[in-house]
Design an enzyme around this catalytic site. Structure first.
Site, mmCIF file in Angstrom:
data_model
loop_
_atom_site.group_PDB
_atom_site.id
_atom_site.type_symbol
_atom_site.label_atom_id
_atom_site.label_comp_id
_atom_site.label_asym_id
_atom_site.label_seq_id
_atom_site.Cartn_x
_atom_site.Cartn_y
_atom_site.Cartn_z
ATOM 1 C CG HIS A 37 70.309 84.693 28.432
ATOM 2 N ND1 HIS A 37 69.726 84.060 29.497
ATOM 3 C CD2 HIS A 37 69.416 85.619 28.011
ATOM 4 C CE1 HIS A 37 68.529 84.581 29.720
ATOM 5 N NE2 HIS A 37 68.316 85.533 28.834
ATOM 6 C CG ASP A 49 70.468 85.879 32.743
ATOM 7 O OD1 ASP A 49 71.310 85.010 32.988
ATOM 8 O OD2 ASP A 49 69.252 85.649 32.667
ATOM 9 C CB CYS A 91 52.013 78.934 -29.010
ATOM 10 S SG CYS A 91 50.923 78.652 -27.600
#
Length: 926
Positions: A112, A148, A701
């Protein structure tokens, strides 16, 4: 052992889920003695029946099990004939009598799709979403005579994501995990270990089956409640594919909606609906009463599509597709134009088969499942396919409002707006700023100035593209193909890109062509090749014997990454960071430097041409204080890469930590020492020493911020340098003979002049330059200082310009000069010139820097990781994956001796739970 504790099972049910449970039970050694399923529909057998018949398992196709409350005798006899010890009901739409349920030795178990006792009854997955549950899941329970209500055997659960749909939940968790759980449950029963846990009635809920007639929306709810209602009702309402709208409301055309207090908005992305809390949701698709589905964005133009005539080649494709339809709809004698795919009995599984068969048999034509749902009749479907083949069915063509300039013997077209979610758009508040040509100080154009709203839009677009878009579903090799295509486009447009770089940043055109653009192309090609080679690892672990444990790592994209790049190499820095980010499967929001936005925006245009899905790449020009700060604080960003000053890097790191502890990689300031020994090859040392300082106008850099020259060659070295500087041509960067172009922007030039003034005041000797060139623009003379003492400002601080700072050291004092070279908080790069290999290796080992150059300088490559130590940052750009190390440093040496070139790199790694996939970009988590 394999057949120990196995059961004889009767499988009662249907569907692909039932088929998979059947197959897995057989693989595990259980004997399925009979399959009880539904009759053929429109001449087509159920997937469970097909699998069982193929395997030789008895199949019983039963229309119904009972009449007037009593079990049909023939059905009961057929069931008892198989001698089952357990009934397994994976998915069953029929009512099974209790005498059948209780008949086997072990009874019956049922799957389920909810965490019972919540959502008993039909449509459990739908109600999980409708009710806004934060958890979804499934239960395997023992069947009883209630709805269920039987005892629980086992349960599993998962989180419900904000935009999950029924299909998403089912495909991600309920289907794959449910199959495994059903097989596990059967084995627990066979082993005598299956629990029977009674269900509580206190938390129980019961909901009915979903139908059109009971699916009317109540509009007086919050946006979240409306979203939950729409996504939960799945295929029984007019609105499809809902998602919460977290960004600002896009412009659109109003659409009156019955019962709603506020009209919806039909936008380019879909239909915006409003809740009673002022929040909004987006719906992508709409369905009309006749069943036809259209994109919500096309609501006002839904009836305007004309019928296209097919070419001879397209007729062949149509015939191939007709054969595919006939194979799927085997119950239909002839496929006609009016044949409806679903009304002829096709299911959602057949949609997948149709899409895949067309891709396989029609030259790789890629359709989406929703293409089938939006054109269910054969005639309409062929029209859709033809438009797809012709490119007419794609999203609206990218609209670019260029600024054009006739320059460098070409017409340069430059986008100037924010690029968000695949479209160029003005800033939300309409603000702009001027971007300046440093060659003459003129305005190139006005550029959109991104606001906080624009940043949030860009992040939302990137997040949606990662979580819900095509990019997230794309396999690694397909990502690589897009990146290769983008690299090709960069190369095809390299002259225009280099021209824009020269205009916007002052880069000398020839250098921009080779380095700024050339290395960008190489970077994307390099990382494109890595896309499908990113691998985890298996790890042997020690546990109790026998050791049947397996541990493995899996490298996954982080999500939305922010990238903030500097102005010295606008496109190359974009490539260094974004290529690795994209190769890893992330999406990105990139903020170019405020003074150099134009190549990034051109890149955005080329990314669309390459085929990158919308939202994957977003570019937001603007200021660091607004856009950059918001990126560092944004809770939906998982990684930020930054190149810039140490001061700003510290602020970003703090914001990233305080906001959501996002990962950070930083490439920050440098004061790279270059040590020149007297036993060097002096001509090479002079030439490469000048390149170490003046390359790219000193805006580099890893530029050598301080040269240490051995006393015995100091004066000759300085003399030769000055002689070479006098030969340099300063001028227009677009002139092919120019050696030295303008500084990037006016404020930077002024800072460099102040730097020189400070050096003179402290007593350093200005040997050459130090002045602004007397011409329009932001030009500065290449400059040389000598007699620079360790305590001086020039010895400690980075200039980031064409200023050579020279200090003398005593002959033979290797350890002394090393101590002076390392007396800095920076550690990005360093260099040494000497013919003595032992001296070179000793010095390279002692220098505290991320990169050590030996008898060379500025030799970077996409395959070699790049980054610094100390306050020059952490994390690495470029390069392949490096292994974990037990110590904090890893070294490789880069050096040039007698024309033999090798590389030396010292990388700084952090320990922890992260796997480093690309140095410093670290766009993967394990």
């Amino acid at each position: 052992v394999y057949f120990k504790n196995k059961l004889k099972v009767a499988l009662i049910g249907q569907s692909l889920f039932g088929q998979e449970v059947y197959s897995h039970l057989c693989k595990e050694g259980h004997r399925v003695v009979g399959v009880f399923t539904v009759p053929d529909k429109d001449g087509k057998a159920d997937p469970l029946a097909l699998a069982a018949e193929k395997n030789g398992t008895p199949v019983f196709k039963i229309p119904r099990w009972r009449v007037k409350g009593k079990t049909i005798k023939e059905v009961a006899e057929a069931y008892r004939s198989v001698g089952a010890e357990l009934n397994v009901l994976p998915f069953c739409t029929q009512f099974i009598p209790m005498d059948v349920i209780d008949s086997p030795k072990h009874g019956s178990i049922i799957y389920h799709p909810s965490v019972l006792p919540r959502h008993r009854g039909a449509s459990a997955i739908n109600w999980t979403l409708i009710m806004g549950d934060k958890k979804a899941g499934f239960s395997v329970f023992w069947a009883d005579d209630g709805l269920d209500t039987g005892p629980i055997l086992l349960q599993r659960s998962c989180d419900v994501e904000p935009n999950d749909t029924v299909d998403a939940l089912y495909n991600r968790f309920l289907f794959p995990e449910g199959i495994k759980a059903m097989v596990e449950a059967v084995q627990l029963i066979a082993d005598g270990k299956a629990p029977r846990i009674p269900q509580s009635e206190e938390a129980a809920t019961y909901e009915g089956i979903q139908k059109k007639e009971n699916a009317e929306i109540s509009w007086d709810q919050s946006a979240e409640a409306l979203h939950n209602w729409i996504r939960g009702h799945d295929k029984v309402v007019t609105f499809y594919a809902s998602s919460l709208l977290n960004s600002s409301i896009p412009p659109g055309e109003p659409l009156e909606i019955k019962g709603a207090k506020k009209p919806g908005l039909v936008t380019k992305s879909g239909l915006v609906l409003f809740g009673n809390d002022g929040k909004a949701l987006m719906v992508r698709n709409l369905q009309f009463e006749d069943g036809k589905m259209i994109p919500a964005s096309q609501y006002f133009s839904a009836g305007e599509t004309s019928v296209v005539e097919l070419t001879a080649e397209e007729v062949k494709v149509a015939e191939t597709i007709k054969v595919i339809w006939a194979g799927i709809l085997s119950n239909v004698p002839v496929i006609e134009d009016s044949t409806d795919f679903f009304k002829s009995g096709a299911s959602s599984m057949d949609v997948v088969r149709l899409v895949e068969e067309i891709r396989q048999k029609c030259g790789g034509l890629q359709l989406q499942n929703e293409d089938v749902y939006m054109a269910t009749k054969f005639e309409d479907f062929i029209q859709k396919v033809v438009r797809k083949l012709r490119g007419e069915d794609q999203e609206a063509e990218l609209v670019v409002d260029y600024v054009s300039k006739e320059v460098n013997e070409m017409t340069v077209k430059m986008p100037y707006q924010c690029f968000i979610n695949g479209q160029f758009t003005d800033a939300d508040d309409g603000k702009t700023y001027d971007t300046i040509n440093p060659t003459d100080g003129s305005t190139i154009c006005k550029v959109s100035y991104a606001s906080l709203v624009d940043v949030d839009k860009a992040v939302a677009a990137a997040k949606d593209a990662f979580e819900n878009g095509e990019w997230g579903r794309m396999n690694a090799r397909e990502r690589g193909i897009l990146m290769y295509r983008l690299a090709d486009l960069l190369e095809e447009n390299q002259e225009e890109l280099a021209t824009i770089e020269a205009l916007d940043s002052g880069a000398v055109y020839t250098l921009a062509l080779k380095t700024h653009i050339g290395m960008s192309v190489q970077t994307f090609r390099y990382f494109a090749g890595w896309c499908d080679k990113i691998q985890g690892s298996t790890i042997p672990i020690n546990q109790a014997r026998p050791n049947r444990n397996l541990t493995f790592t899996r490298k996954e994209p982080l999500g939305v990454c922010a990238i903030i790049i500097p102005w010295n190499y606008p496109l190359m820095m974009l490539a260094w960071k974004s290529a690795a980010c994209l190769a890893a499967g992330n999406t990105l929001v990139l903020k170019p430097a405020q003074v150099t936005p134009l190549t990034a925006l051109k890149f955005a245009e080329l990314s669309v041409k390459a085929g990158f899905p919308k939202g994957v790449i977003n570019i937001i020009p603007g200021s660091g204080s607004i856009a950059g700060q918001r990126l560092s604080e944004h809770p939906d960003i998982r990684k930020l890469g930054f190149t810039g000053s140490t001061l700003i890097g510290k602020q970003i790191m703090k914001s990233c930590a305080v906001s959501n502890l996002k990962k950070v990689s930083l490439e920050l300031g440098g004061k790279s020492p270059l040590i020149i020994f007297s036993d060097c090859e002096l001509d090479k040392a002079v030439r490469m020493g000048m390149g170490a300082v003046f390359f790219n106008k000193g805006e580099n850099c890893i530029a050598a911020g301080r040269l240490f020259v051995e006393e015995s060659i100091h004066d000759e070295f300085v003399t030769r340098v000055v002689e070479e500087i006098k030969k340099m041509k300063i001028g227009d960067p677009l002139d092919r003979s120019t050696d030295h172009g303008p500084q990037n922007h006016k404020a930077h030039l002024e800072k460099l002049l102040q730097y020189c003034e400070a050096g003179v005041k402290e007593g350093a000797t200005l040997v050459y330059g130090g002045r602004r060139v007397q011409r329009p623009g932001f030009f500065m003379e290449p400059t040389v200082f000598t007699d620079v003492e360790d305590h001086m400002y020039l010895a400690k601080e980075e200039s980031f310009g064409p200023i050579m700072v020279i200090s003398k050291f005593q002959n033979g004092d290797i350890d002394g000069v090393l101590q002076r070279a390392n007396n800095t908080e920076y550690g990005l790069a360093s260099g040494v010139f000497t013919r003595d290999i032992n001296k070179a290796m000793y010095v390279s080992e002692k220098l505290e820097a991320g990169t050590v150059f030996i008898n060379t300088y500025n030799k970077t490559d996409v395959a070699a990781p790049f980054g610094g130590v100390k306050q020059s940052g952490f994390g690495k750009d470029l390069g392949m994956n490096m292994p974990y190390l037990s110590t904090a440093h890893h070294r490789i040496v880069r050096f040039m001796l007698h024309a033999t070139l090798l590389y030396c790199f010292k990388g700084h790694f952090l320990h922890g739970s992260w796997i480093w996939a690309f140095k410093g970009t670290d766009f993967f988590q394990s």
